[in-house]
Design an enzyme around this catalytic site. Structure first.
Site, PDB file in Angstrom:
ATOM      1  N   SER A 198      29.933  -3.793  -7.355  1.00 33.60           N
ATOM      2  CA  SER A 198      29.123  -2.690  -6.851  1.00 33.60           C
ATOM      3  C   SER A 198      28.654  -3.023  -5.449  1.00 33.60           C
ATOM      4  O   SER A 198      28.717  -4.164  -5.000  1.00 33.60           O
ATOM      5  CB  SER A 198      27.912  -2.464  -7.757  1.00 33.60           C
ATOM      6  OG  SER A 198      26.898  -3.425  -7.497  1.00 33.60           O
ATOM      7  N   ASP A 199      28.166  -2.029  -4.741  1.00 34.91           N
ATOM      8  CA  ASP A 199      27.412  -2.301  -3.528  1.00 34.91           C
ATOM      9  C   ASP A 199      25.967  -2.604  -3.934  1.00 34.91           C
ATOM     10  O   ASP A 199      25.565  -2.413  -5.088  1.00 34.91           O
ATOM     11  CB  ASP A 199      27.496  -1.111  -2.566  1.00 34.91           C
ATOM     12  CG  ASP A 199      27.325  -1.534  -1.107  1.00 34.91           C
ATOM     13  OD1 ASP A 199      26.703  -2.579  -0.855  1.00 34.91           O
ATOM     14  OD2 ASP A 199      27.813  -0.818  -0.223  1.00 34.91           O
ATOM     15  N   ASP A 200      25.187  -3.067  -2.987  1.00 38.17           N
ATOM     16  CA  ASP A 200      23.834  -3.524  -3.280  1.00 38.17           C
ATOM     17  C   ASP A 200      22.984  -2.398  -3.872  1.00 38.17           C
ATOM     18  O   ASP A 200      22.834  -1.328  -3.260  1.00 38.17           O
ATOM     19  CB  ASP A 200      23.193  -4.058  -1.996  1.00 38.17           C
ATOM     20  CG  ASP A 200      21.860  -4.733  -2.255  1.00 38.17           C
ATOM     21  OD1 ASP A 200      21.658  -5.235  -3.376  1.00 38.17           O
ATOM     22  OD2 ASP A 200      21.027  -4.751  -1.331  1.00 38.17           O
TER      23      ASP A 200
END
Length: 792
Positions: A317-319
């Site tokens: 995932s992204d942050d």
């Protein structure tokens, strides 16, 4: 077959069927004496990766599995540090504070701390599973003391994949030497709206150019072999997908384009990353496509990425993106719901720096029967496979002495300087004002808000050294000329340089307060034989916008603050003026383009930018960069990318659709002539290949670089095609009078399109092959592909 290739092929097969056999107990090893039980098979470095994963996974508890696929373990780390530098408490604090802008986490300290963590994991935990340390590396490893190279958009301007591979080989070496295992780079977004603050992180607007630079960066980071040694790191292709042309140009906004537009443009670099460079990880993007956020998009993450392309790495995932499914997209009730949806779609790792992490709910959800453990095991297996690929189970330690030697070494600083030289683009040079001749100058005025500070761009840390434009000019001028400096004006109230990227609630400086500063700049210009204006943007005005308090997208591409007034005032002194742009996106510089005789585009040039710029300004180096993105005349021209469809060419009333500076454009201190363009044979069968060649001669008086750019357009097609699209390029160096023939193979892949049924085909007909030094200056030859077109 090499061991590396064997591991890759076995790994590829295993990951496609990972869920089918991970629960099969590992076969017993050879009989060992009772006092010497056989070591677990997963610890046998001679076994294939899938066999090691299959042996380890059934041994793990649910909590141990979740620890592999979610952040949040950092506040529980323990160390065994024989050097005595770190206690558990010190290590936790350092890891948790690592993103602090002023943290001086040296290469030696990083290596010692990470060795301490790995030693504890290896010697004191039940299964001895190593940690995999992660980091950012868009243009250098993002920790104190690492080499800072030109920002990605500047590297795109080099049009030199071989150089980009060397840069990221250095980046991977520095990151690996400090104990890192994976970096979140490269950014393969197609930047088709320069209002977007993350434009600087990309390699430009063209799918082919971005794919070539991206493949080079990945091979540099990971190495050429499938197995990744400690001088390399696992790369992450981001942001998947359609992140670079958000609605309104605002970060994380929807990317609602047709499947055809998406496949023909935004997916091209990612497919190359997977199938050519064997990238180890892919990061999903924050945005939605057709109402479905990327982190729960089964079509994107499973059908396209894994089934069509055969991706065998792991998806991160992204942050905080899984929490965003709840609070931003409103497609999940809570973190547990977000975790179920993301895991089912194929997200293997929850990268969140804000607790509670969504994937931390998965152990309980498995116990409650809400999530199949087999689904969890797929994700865990993919992350474990990455650790085996990196060799972390077998060789987790690094040498602190080597970390000190490698990071910001003399060799890497030289490479940073070479990259800075090659990134600079000469946009205008009326009257051959450049290069400046120091023998004819007594006084030089260096003016502008970007002159005195080192501007590295976003995702940077203090490299421990750096050369500003002012310092570079002063050093080059030496005793030959007096260098005067005037700031001229300020842009924002943010801290100078890369630190401004972190600042919240940034405000513009009121131009009305800059009158005295502009007047001081005018006085300096009047005293000088030449004025060098260093203007543009800074790290606080174009950057990742991650909240309302931290914005970075713009609704204008004009110079901010009092910069236009400053430029006008200096130009009106009559002193010959050079403008050097330091910025992270194309700018609408209409007055500068009309009135200033010499213009250089630098983007963010890295820690050696001042030296590189000075060498170009004074002629020690000849600029040869080309624009990787179009310069519009105004924000009203957007979208302005060069590879538009044929009907997107109507001019505005009282204006023009012609860009200020075209994609692929860039001048030189010498001159080049393109001649004898030909294609052989001129007619080929379906599935055949041809060769395009062109002679390029340096007709000037200096050695210089030119880029031969090959564009293609089918004269007639069943589905509309761009007016031109880049399909090949080569940067060459020629001495005065030297001639070189540049050749391009024209392959079926280059000629193919997605037909009305979304099948990739080569349609018979005439193809226009265009070659030249920029997209707006080409010559054309025609290639005929034989056959009968089927228009059904």
């Amino acid at each position: 077959m090499t061991n590396s290739l064997r591991n890759y092929r076995l790994y590829a097969v295993s990951c496609l069927s990972l869920g089918l056999f991970l629960f099969i107990p590992a076969a017993g090893g050879q009989q060992q004496p009772a006092s010497q039980p056989a070591a677990p098979r997963y610890k046998d470095a001679g076994l294939a990766i899938e066999d090691r994963v299959a042996d380890l996974l059934p041994r793990m508890t649910l909590e141990e599995k979740v620890d592999q696929i979610a952040t949040g373990w950092e506040n529980r780390i323990q160390v065994i540090d024989p050097t005595g530098n770190y206690t558990n408490e010190d290590a936790r604090k350092t890891i948790l504070d690592e993103w602090g802008v002023e943290i001086k986490f040296t290469p030696r300290q990083a290596a010692i701390l990470r060795n301490g963590v790995q030693r504890y994991q290896r010697e004191k935990t039940r299964l001895g599973i190593p940690a995999m340390f992660l980091g950012e590396a868009l243009h250098g490893f993002m920790e104190y003391g690492s080499t800072s190279f030109p920002q990605a958009l500047g590297l795109g301007s080099t049009w030199d994949p071989a150089l980009v591979k060397r840069v990221f080989t250095a980046v991977g070496d520095e990151a690996g030497s400090r104990g890192a295992g994976q970096v979140y780079a490269p950014d393969l977004d197609i930047a088709r709206d320069p209002r977007w603050g993350r434009t600087e992180e990309t390699y430009g607007e063209d799918p082919y150019l971005v794919s070539r630079m991206g493949v080079a960066a990945i091979l540099g980071l990971q190495g050429d072999d499938f197995l990744i040694g400690r001088r390399h790191v696992l790369a992450t292709a981001k942001h998947f997908a359609v992140h670079g042309q958000p609605e309104g140009g605002t970060n994380t906004a929807p990317g609602n384009y047709s499947e055809r537009v998406i496949r023909e443009n935004f997916l091209v670099p990612f497919q190359a990353a997977v199938q050519e460079a064997r990238v180890g990880s892919v990061m999903a993007s924050y945005n939605e496509i057709d109402g479905v956020p990327s982190h729960i998009n089964h079509w994107l993450l499973d059908r396209v990425l894994r089934q069509e392309w055969g991706f065998n790495g792991y998806i991160t995932s992204d942050d905080n993106a899984l929490q965003a499914l709840v609070v931003a997209h409103h497609v999940a009730y809570d973190n547990a719901d977000a975790a179920r949806q993301a895991l089912a779609a194929g997200v293997d790792y929850d990268l969140s720096d804000t607790p509670p992490q969504a994937y931390r709910t998965l152990a309980d959800q498995v116990r409650q029967g809400l999530v199949p453990e087999s689904q969890l095991d797929k994700a865990v297996g993919r992350v474990l496979a990455a650790k085996f690929r990196l060799g972390l189970f077998d060789s987790p330690y690094v040498d602190p002495d080597n970390a000190e030697r490698v990071n910001n070494s003399e060799e890497h600083r030289k490479l940073a300087l070479e990259a800075a030289r090659k990134a600079i683009v000469l946009l205008k040079n009326d009257g051959n004002l450049l290069p400046l001749d120091l023998s004819k100058l007594k006084t030089i005025a260096v003016i502008g808000p970007n002159a005195a500070d080192v501007h590295l761009g976003g995702y940077s840390r203090d490299p421990g050294q750096g050369v500003s434009i002012l310092d570079g000019i002063r050093a080059r001028a030496g005793s030959h000329a007096t260098v005067l400096y005037a700031e001229g004006c300020k842009i924002t109230n943010a801290p100078a340089g890369f630190r401004g990227w972190w600042a919240d609630n940034v405000e513009l400086i009121d131009p009305r307060t800059q009158t005295a500063s502009i007047q001081a700049a005018v006085e300096a210009a009047r005293k000088a034989d030449v004025a060098i204006l260093v203007v543009g943007e800074n790290e606080s005005t174009n950057r990742e916008a991650w909240g309302e308090q931290h914005r970075g997208d713009r609704d204008s591409l004009d110079l901010l603050g009092a910069q236009n007034e400053l430029v006008r005032a200096v130009v009106e002194t009559g002193t010959p003026t050079v403008v050097l742009l330091i910025n992270g996106r194309p700018l609408s510089i209409n007055y500068i383009a009309e009135k200033v005789p010499a213009i250089l585009e630098g983007w963010y040039l890295g820690e050696e930018g001042g030296t590189g710029a000075a060498e170009v300004i004074f002629g020690d180096a000849n600029p040869g960069g080309k624009l990787p993105i179009t310069f519009p005349r105004s924000v009203g021209d957007l979208p302005d990318f060069y590879n538009h469809k044929p009907t997107a060419n109507r001019s505005y009333e009282f204006s023009t659709r012609q860009p200020m500076f075209a994609f692929g454009y860039g001048l030189s201190y010498t001159s080049f002539h393109f001649d004898r363009l030909r294609v052989e044979p001129a007619r080929i069968p379906a599935g055949g290949t041809a060769k395009v060649s062109v002679e390029i001669t340096n007709t000037g008086q200096r050695e210089g670089d030119e880029v031969a750019e090959l564009y293609l357009h089918p004269a007639v097609s069943s589905v509309t095609q761009p007016v031109m699209r880049l399909t090949g390029f080569e940067r060459i160096t020629l001495k005065p009078g030297e001639k070189k023939t540049v050749e391009f193979a024209v392959t079926p892949e280059m000629l193919s399109i997605l037909n009305v049924d979304m099948r990739r085909v080569v349609e018979p007909g005439v193809f226009e092959l265009m070659v030249g030094p920029s997209s707006d200056k080409t010559s054309t030859v025609r290639l005929t592909v034989a056959g009968t077109a089927d228009r059904r």
